[in-house]
Design a protein around this motif. Structure first.
Motif, PDB file in Angstrom:
ATOM      1  N   LEU A 157       0.861  -1.179   0.000  1.00 28.34           N
ATOM      2  CA  LEU A 157       0.000   0.000   0.000  1.00 28.34           C
ATOM      3  C   LEU A 157       0.899   1.231   0.000  1.00 28.34           C
ATOM      4  CD1 LEU A 157      -2.637  -1.027   2.696  1.00 28.34           C
ATOM      5  CD2 LEU A 157      -3.042  -0.839   0.234  1.00 28.34           C
ATOM      6  N   ILE A 158       0.483   2.256  -0.693  1.00 27.52           N
ATOM      7  CA  ILE A 158       1.239   3.502  -0.725  1.00 27.52           C
ATOM      8  C   ILE A 158       0.542   4.522   0.158  1.00 27.52           C
ATOM      9  CG2 ILE A 158       1.995   5.421  -2.175  1.00 27.52           C
ATOM     10  CD1 ILE A 158       2.385   3.446  -4.437  1.00 27.52           C
ATOM     11  N   TYR A 159       1.262   5.020   1.161  1.00 27.34           N
ATOM     12  CA  TYR A 159       0.709   6.022   2.073  1.00 27.34           C
ATOM     13  C   TYR A 159       0.951   7.402   1.465  1.00 27.34           C
ATOM     14  CZ  TYR A 159      -0.943   7.531   6.689  1.00 27.34           C
ATOM     15  OH  TYR A 159      -1.694   8.048   7.715  1.00 27.34           O
ATOM     16  N   GLY A 160      -0.124   8.006   0.978  1.00 29.35           N
ATOM     17  CA  GLY A 160      -0.014   9.301   0.320  1.00 29.35           C
ATOM     18  C   GLY A 160      -0.488   9.213  -1.121  1.00 29.35           C
ATOM     19  N   ALA A 161      -1.648   9.830  -1.409  1.00 24.64           N
ATOM     20  CA  ALA A 161      -2.216   9.769  -2.756  1.00 24.64           C
ATOM     21  C   ALA A 161      -1.937  11.046  -3.541  1.00 24.64           C
ATOM     22  CB  ALA A 161      -3.718   9.506  -2.680  1.00 24.64           C
ATOM     23  N   GLY A 162      -0.850  11.719  -3.208  1.00 24.03           N
ATOM     24  CA  GLY A 162      -0.467  12.933  -3.923  1.00 24.03           C
ATOM     25  C   GLY A 162       0.394  12.626  -5.135  1.00 24.03           C
ATOM     26  N   THR A 163       1.104  13.650  -5.600  1.00 19.59           N
ATOM     27  CA  THR A 163       1.944  13.494  -6.790  1.00 19.59           C
ATOM     28  C   THR A 163       3.024  12.441  -6.583  1.00 19.59           C
ATOM     29  OG1 THR A 163       1.575  15.824  -7.348  1.00 19.59           O
ATOM     30  CG2 THR A 163       3.438  14.720  -8.402  1.00 19.59           C
ATOM     31  N   ALA A 164       3.713  12.503  -5.424  1.00 18.98           N
ATOM     32  CA  ALA A 164       4.776  11.526  -5.139  1.00 18.98           C
ATOM     33  C   ALA A 164       4.207  10.118  -5.077  1.00 18.98           C
ATOM     34  CB  ALA A 164       5.477  11.881  -3.826  1.00 18.98           C
ATOM     35  N   GLY A 165       2.998   9.975  -4.487  1.00 17.26           N
ATOM     36  CA  GLY A 165       2.366   8.663  -4.395  1.00 17.26           C
ATOM     37  C   GLY A 165       2.015   8.100  -5.760  1.00 17.26           C
ATOM     38  N   ARG A 166       1.486   8.947  -6.642  1.00 17.87           N
ATOM     39  CA  ARG A 166       1.144   8.493  -7.990  1.00 17.87           C
ATOM     40  C   ARG A 166       2.393   8.089  -8.773  1.00 17.87           C
ATOM     41  NH1 ARG A 166      -2.289  13.011  -7.643  1.00 17.87           N
ATOM     42  NH2 ARG A 166      -0.912  14.258  -8.979  1.00 17.87           N
ATOM     43  N   GLN A 167       3.446   8.893  -8.654  1.00 14.42           N
ATOM     44  CA  GLN A 167       4.688   8.559  -9.349  1.00 14.42           C
ATOM     45  C   GLN A 167       5.294   7.270  -8.809  1.00 14.42           C
ATOM     46  OE1 GLN A 167       7.314  11.918  -9.124  1.00 14.42           O
ATOM     47  NE2 GLN A 167       6.095  13.178 -10.513  1.00 14.42           N
ATOM     48  N   LEU A 168       5.213   7.093  -7.491  1.00  9.38           N
ATOM     49  CA  LEU A 168       5.756   5.876  -6.891  1.00  9.38           C
ATOM     50  C   LEU A 168       4.953   4.660  -7.337  1.00  9.38           C
ATOM     51  CD1 LEU A 168       7.749   4.508  -5.008  1.00  9.38           C
ATOM     52  CD2 LEU A 168       6.248   5.048  -3.089  1.00  9.38           C
ATOM     53  N   ALA A 169       3.624   4.786  -7.405  1.00 10.91           N
ATOM     54  CA  ALA A 169       2.777   3.678  -7.861  1.00 10.91           C
ATOM     55  C   ALA A 169       3.157   3.282  -9.284  1.00 10.91           C
ATOM     56  CB  ALA A 169       1.310   4.080  -7.786  1.00 10.91           C
ATOM     57  N   LEU A 209      -6.836  -4.458   6.027  1.00 17.17           N
ATOM     58  CA  LEU A 209      -6.270  -4.679   4.696  1.00 17.17           C
ATOM     59  C   LEU A 209      -5.111  -5.660   4.749  1.00 17.17           C
ATOM     60  CD1 LEU A 209      -6.296  -0.975   3.445  1.00 17.17           C
ATOM     61  CD2 LEU A 209      -7.843  -2.808   2.726  1.00 17.17           C
ATOM     62  N   VAL A 210      -4.318  -5.576   5.805  1.00 10.84           N
ATOM     63  CA  VAL A 210      -3.192  -6.514   5.969  1.00 10.84           C
ATOM     64  C   VAL A 210      -3.723  -7.939   6.079  1.00 10.84           C
ATOM     65  CG1 VAL A 210      -1.352  -7.248   7.529  1.00 10.84           C
ATOM     66  CG2 VAL A 210      -1.619  -4.827   6.986  1.00 10.84           C
ATOM     67  N   ALA A 211      -4.810  -8.111   6.878  1.00 10.04           N
ATOM     68  CA  ALA A 211      -5.374  -9.441   7.084  1.00 10.04           C
ATOM     69  C   ALA A 211      -6.077  -9.969   5.836  1.00 10.04           C
ATOM     70  CB  ALA A 211      -6.353  -9.412   8.260  1.00 10.04           C
ATOM     71  N   ASN A 212      -6.834  -9.112   5.141  1.00  8.25           N
ATOM     72  CA  ASN A 212      -7.647  -9.570   4.003  1.00  8.25           C
ATOM     73  C   ASN A 212      -6.871  -9.668   2.699  1.00  8.25           C
ATOM     74  OD1 ASN A 212      -9.769  -9.573   5.792  1.00  8.25           O
ATOM     75  ND2 ASN A 212     -10.665  -7.663   5.078  1.00  8.25           N
ATOM     76  N   LEU A 213      -5.939  -8.754   2.478  1.00 11.93           N
ATOM     77  CA  LEU A 213      -5.236  -8.703   1.201  1.00 11.93           C
ATOM     78  C   LEU A 213      -3.814  -9.248   1.262  1.00 11.93           C
ATOM     79  CD1 LEU A 213      -6.327  -5.127  -0.018  1.00 11.93           C
ATOM     80  CD2 LEU A 213      -7.415  -7.329  -0.492  1.00 11.93           C
ATOM     81  N   GLY A 214      -3.332  -9.538   2.466  1.00 17.11           N
ATOM     82  CA  GLY A 214      -1.963 -10.034   2.585  1.00 17.11           C
ATOM     83  C   GLY A 214      -0.926  -8.973   2.307  1.00 17.11           C
ATOM     84  N   ILE A 215      -1.180  -7.749   2.767  1.00 12.39           N
ATOM     85  CA  ILE A 215      -0.237  -6.646   2.557  1.00 12.39           C
ATOM     86  C   ILE A 215       1.044  -6.921   3.338  1.00 12.39           C
ATOM     87  CG2 ILE A 215       0.140  -4.169   2.844  1.00 12.39           C
ATOM     88  CD1 ILE A 215      -1.994  -4.884   0.763  1.00 12.39           C
ATOM     89  N   SER A 216       2.200  -6.750   2.675  1.00  8.35           N
ATOM     90  CA  SER A 216       3.482  -6.992   3.343  1.00  8.35           C
ATOM     91  C   SER A 216       4.271  -5.718   3.595  1.00  8.35           C
ATOM     92  CB  SER A 216       4.343  -7.943   2.508  1.00  8.35           C
ATOM     93  OG  SER A 216       4.643  -7.350   1.252  1.00  8.35           O
ATOM     94  N   ASP A 217       4.009  -4.657   2.787  1.00 11.61           N
ATOM     95  CA  ASP A 217       4.790  -3.425   2.902  1.00 11.61           C
ATOM     96  C   ASP A 217       3.879  -2.213   2.784  1.00 11.61           C
ATOM     97  OD1 ASP A 217       8.019  -4.156   2.184  1.00 11.61           O
ATOM     98  OD2 ASP A 217       6.518  -5.586   1.512  1.00 11.61           O
ATOM     99  N   VAL A 218       4.276  -1.142   3.483  1.00 16.66           N
ATOM    100  CA  VAL A 218       3.661   0.163   3.295  1.00 16.66           C
ATOM    101  C   VAL A 218       4.753   1.112   2.833  1.00 16.66           C
ATOM    102  CG1 VAL A 218       2.565   2.142   4.409  1.00 16.66           C
ATOM    103  CG2 VAL A 218       1.809  -0.160   4.964  1.00 16.66           C
ATOM    104  N   LEU A 219       4.538   1.749   1.689  1.00 17.95           N
ATOM    105  CA  LEU A 219       5.515   2.677   1.132  1.00 17.95           C
ATOM    106  C   LEU A 219       5.027   4.094   1.413  1.00 17.95           C
ATOM    107  CD1 LEU A 219       5.997   0.953  -2.350  1.00 17.95           C
ATOM    108  CD2 LEU A 219       7.032   0.360  -0.158  1.00 17.95           C
ATOM    109  N   MET A 220       5.792   4.834   2.206  1.00 19.70           N
ATOM    110  CA  MET A 220       5.392   6.188   2.588  1.00 19.70           C
ATOM    111  C   MET A 220       5.862   7.188   1.539  1.00 19.70           C
ATOM    112  SD  MET A 220       5.834   6.364   6.724  1.00 19.70           S
ATOM    113  CE  MET A 220       5.500   8.122   6.662  1.00 19.70           C
ATOM    114  N   ALA A 221       4.899   7.778   0.833  1.00 17.28           N
ATOM    115  CA  ALA A 221       5.207   8.769  -0.203  1.00 17.28           C
ATOM    116  C   ALA A 221       4.749  10.138   0.279  1.00 17.28           C
ATOM    117  CB  ALA A 221       4.529   8.387  -1.513  1.00 17.28           C
ATOM    118  N   LEU A 222       5.352  10.592   1.357  1.00 16.26           N
ATOM    119  CA  LEU A 222       5.006  11.884   1.959  1.00 16.26           C
ATOM    120  C   LEU A 222       6.277  12.705   2.142  1.00 16.26           C
ATOM    121  CD1 LEU A 222       2.592  10.487   4.710  1.00 16.26           C
ATOM    122  CD2 LEU A 222       1.914  11.609   2.589  1.00 16.26           C
TER     123      LEU A 222
END
Length: 638
Positions: A157-169, A209-222
């Motif tokens: 999951l990417i923390y931050g839906a701004g410009t940096a978050g979109r570019q990182l995605a 989300l971690v339990a249901n989707l099996g999320i392993s990492d959170v990428l902070m784009a802030l």
């Protein structure tokens, strides 16, 4: 159509293995039937109803083929991996089948069944079964490889839906290691929205989300948030068993698009919860801009950062003194390649601060205006085990460098000191306190040079620092080694500490002991827990035997303290800088001190460890060794 085929293949691949085998078996039954029907057509030139003896030909085909296929292992094969070996197995099984089938319907003959059917049907069956296996490989193989690749990719999951978050995605999606499952964002207006096909969630939904989707990492784009806010976010993520990766601040990011390479692991500076005070440009430039500056220990953690920041300010000449050849080469090359507007001349000089003749040659040749004395042996247990060399370098090296600086008209001499000089229990701490006392005494006896010192605690990622050691131990699966469960330390980033050192030098009046505001002390046990959980792992202990990383208590090392202090007394005075304080501490007058230093030098000359330590105890009243002499040479020769 393509989408339909992908969906169908996905459903097929998701079936249990037993069901898949049953599907293939039914398919082979159909192929046996179809092969008989086609054989009749090829022989008679017309389509016939499969009844009577024709139905007998079908039943015989199924009854002979399926047992042979089962015995040959065709239903154990994974058809998406079918290649030449699998096709040879099919050919071998149908070859045996063809001999039996032809013997019955061609050699012996069955009334109402043309003899050529006994030959045509096995040939057709070989083409059909072989073709079905090849088709399965072509159709399902690539799809299955895609499923395997997706399963191997870490869901993030990417923390931050701004410009940096979109570019990182976009950067993550172009790679093969991670797959973005969505965004987290603090903005309530975005919750439930979709960005580039990915949902935006409330951060509170992370555990679900971690339990249901099996999320392993959170990428902070802030990249624009301050350290305090970043710390709050990290605290909120704490305990969800995901690994954290962080984009640097906007000042650290180069121009252009964000890339996965920009991500880094969170460090303790992300957990300190404070932002550095902006530097005062006047204080930075006062003793550096357009001047000749000398740095001792230029290849060390503090010395190298001093060189970087000094070069940014714009000295006329920067002299780099270092006794380690490789360290000197490394920092000199880095500074030569550093993009800067400074036209400073860089001069790398190999020598030890104990080499009085060489130091005198250097200072008389360049006549430096400012000296930053960072050269020191600072690893507490190592100095404890090599006490003669530790005292010689830290005490006599400082004395010689300071005297020669004064002789050559240096305007400002700044000693890099340590919190271990306060009520020391180690040789290293006592030697640094004595170095401070030397400068205090010189400051009151020689008016031509301003002698000052700056005292601070641990810096992050320095040589021997606990942070890179913990990171490496976590990466290797543990255990994390900790000397004591209650040990605490002050921490500061190297750039912040150096920035304050330079500014403190500009505030000097002579003999000042400046103390940097290090914030609150950090309990190292808590640090180990935080670094483990932020790596997406758990601590293994008696209450959690299923955990990932164990913490092993090894016991305090020689000279090591549980708690560090920054002040000997309780009377710090403020300065014009909010992060710099001034201590008022006692010292011996120069005439008295110089006699004791001569005795100490004599003891070191003959490597008399016991005498040197006794003199050190006499000169530094607060020095209280926590154990006997552990010098390796002394123990070996006594």
């Amino acid at each position: 159509m393509k989408h339909l085929l992908i969906n169908l293949s996905t459903h097929l691949l998701a079936l249990p293995r037993t069901v898949k085998r049953l599907v293939v078996l039914l398919m082979d039954v159909s192929l046996c039937t179809l092969a008989v029907w086609l054989a009749y057509y090829l022989r008679l030139g017309e389509w016939v109803a499969l009844s009577g003896n024709a139905l007998l030909a079908v039943a015989a085909s199924i009854g002979i083929a399926l047992p042979l296929f089962i015995i040959s292992g065709l239903y154990r094969a994974i058809f998406r991996y079918s290649g030449l070996p699998a096709l040879l197995t099919v050919a071998r099984a149908i070859g045996i089948y063809g001999l039996i089938y032809a013997a019955i319907f061609t050699a012996v003959g069955i009334s109402g069944v043309p003899r050529t059917v006994g030959i045509l049907q096995p040939v057709l069956l070989l083409l059909m079964v072989g073709g079905s296996r090849t088709l399965a490989r072509i159709w399902l193989g690539d799809q299955y490889q895609d499923i395997l690749r997706q399963a191997a990719q870490r869901k993030v999951l990417i923390y931050g839906a701004g410009t940096a978050g979109r570019q990182l995605a976009a950067a993550v999606m172009s790679g093969h290691d991670m797959r973005v499952a969505g965004f987290l964002d603090d903005n309530p207006a975005l919750h439930g929205s979709v960005l580039n096909g990915l949902p935006i969630h409330h951060p509170a939904a992370l555990p679900r989300l971690v339990a249901n989707l099996g999320i392993s990492d959170v990428l902070m784009a802030l990249p624009s948030v301050n350290r305090k806010r970043r710390n709050e976010i990290l605290s909120g993520i704490h305990g969800t068993h995901v690994a954290i990766r962080i984009l640097p601040s906007v000042t650290e990011l180069a121009q252009g698009k964000v890339s996965i390479a920009d991500l880094r692991e969170p460090d303790i500076d992300d957990l300190l919860g404070r932002d550095p005070v902006r530097p005062n440009p006047f204080l930075l430039a006062q003793n550096i801009a357009g001047k000749v500056v000398l740095v001792t220990g230029a290849g060390g953690s503090i010395g190298s950062e001093l060189c970087r920041q000094i070069l940014d300010v714009g000295p006329a000449v920067l002299l780099l003194i270092e006794q380690n050849e490789f360290s000197l080469y490394t920092i000199h090359q880095e500074l030569e390649e550093k993009p800067t507007s400074s036209k400073a001349r860089l001069v790398p000089l190999l020598t030890s601060v104990q080499n009085e003749g060489r130091l005198r040659e250097i200072m008389s040749a360049w006549r430096p205006d400012t000296v930053y004395h960072a050269a020191a042996y600072k690893h507490v247990p190592l100095v404890e085990h090599n006490s003669v060399e530790g005292i010689r370098n830290n005490v006599l090296g400082t004395l010689k460098t300071a005297r020669i600086a004064s002789e050559n008209g240096v305007s400002l001499f700044v000693l890099i000191s340590t919190d271990k000089a306060v009520r020391p229990t180690s040789i290293m701490g006592a030697s640094k306190r004595l170095a401070e006392m030397i400068l205090q005494a010189l400051a009151h006896s020689r008016a031509d040079t301003l002698f000052t010192m700056v005292r601070f605690g641990n810096v992050l990622d320095s040589s021997g620092s606990v942070v890179p050691r913990f990171r490496q131990q976590i990466r290797e699966g543990g255990p994390i080694t900790l000397t004591h469960p209650d040990i605490t330390r002050y921490f500061m980033t190297i750039p912040e500490a150096v920035q304050l050192v330079i500014q403190a030098g500009a505030l000097a009046n002579g003999g000042d002991v400046f103390v940097l505001d290090m914030g609150q002390p950090v309990k190292i046990m808590d640090l180990a827990h935080q670094m483990t959980t932020l790596s997406g792992l758990t601590i293994k202990d008696k209450d959690h035997p299923e955990g990932d990383i164990e913490i092993e208590i090894t016991g305090l090392r020689p000279g090591e303290k549980l708690y560090e202090e920054l002040l000997i007394g309780d009377n710090p005075g403020p300065t014009s800088h909010p992060k710099i304080m001034k201590a008022h501490e006692n010292f011996l007058p120069w005439p008295e001190l110089t006699q004791q230093l001569q005795m100490l030098e004599g003891a070191l000359r003959i490597s008399d460890v016991r005498a040197a330590r006794l003199i050190l105890e006499r000169l530094v009243p607060d020095y209280t060794p926590d154990e006997g002499i552990v010098d390796w040479v002394y123990l070996e020769t006594r």
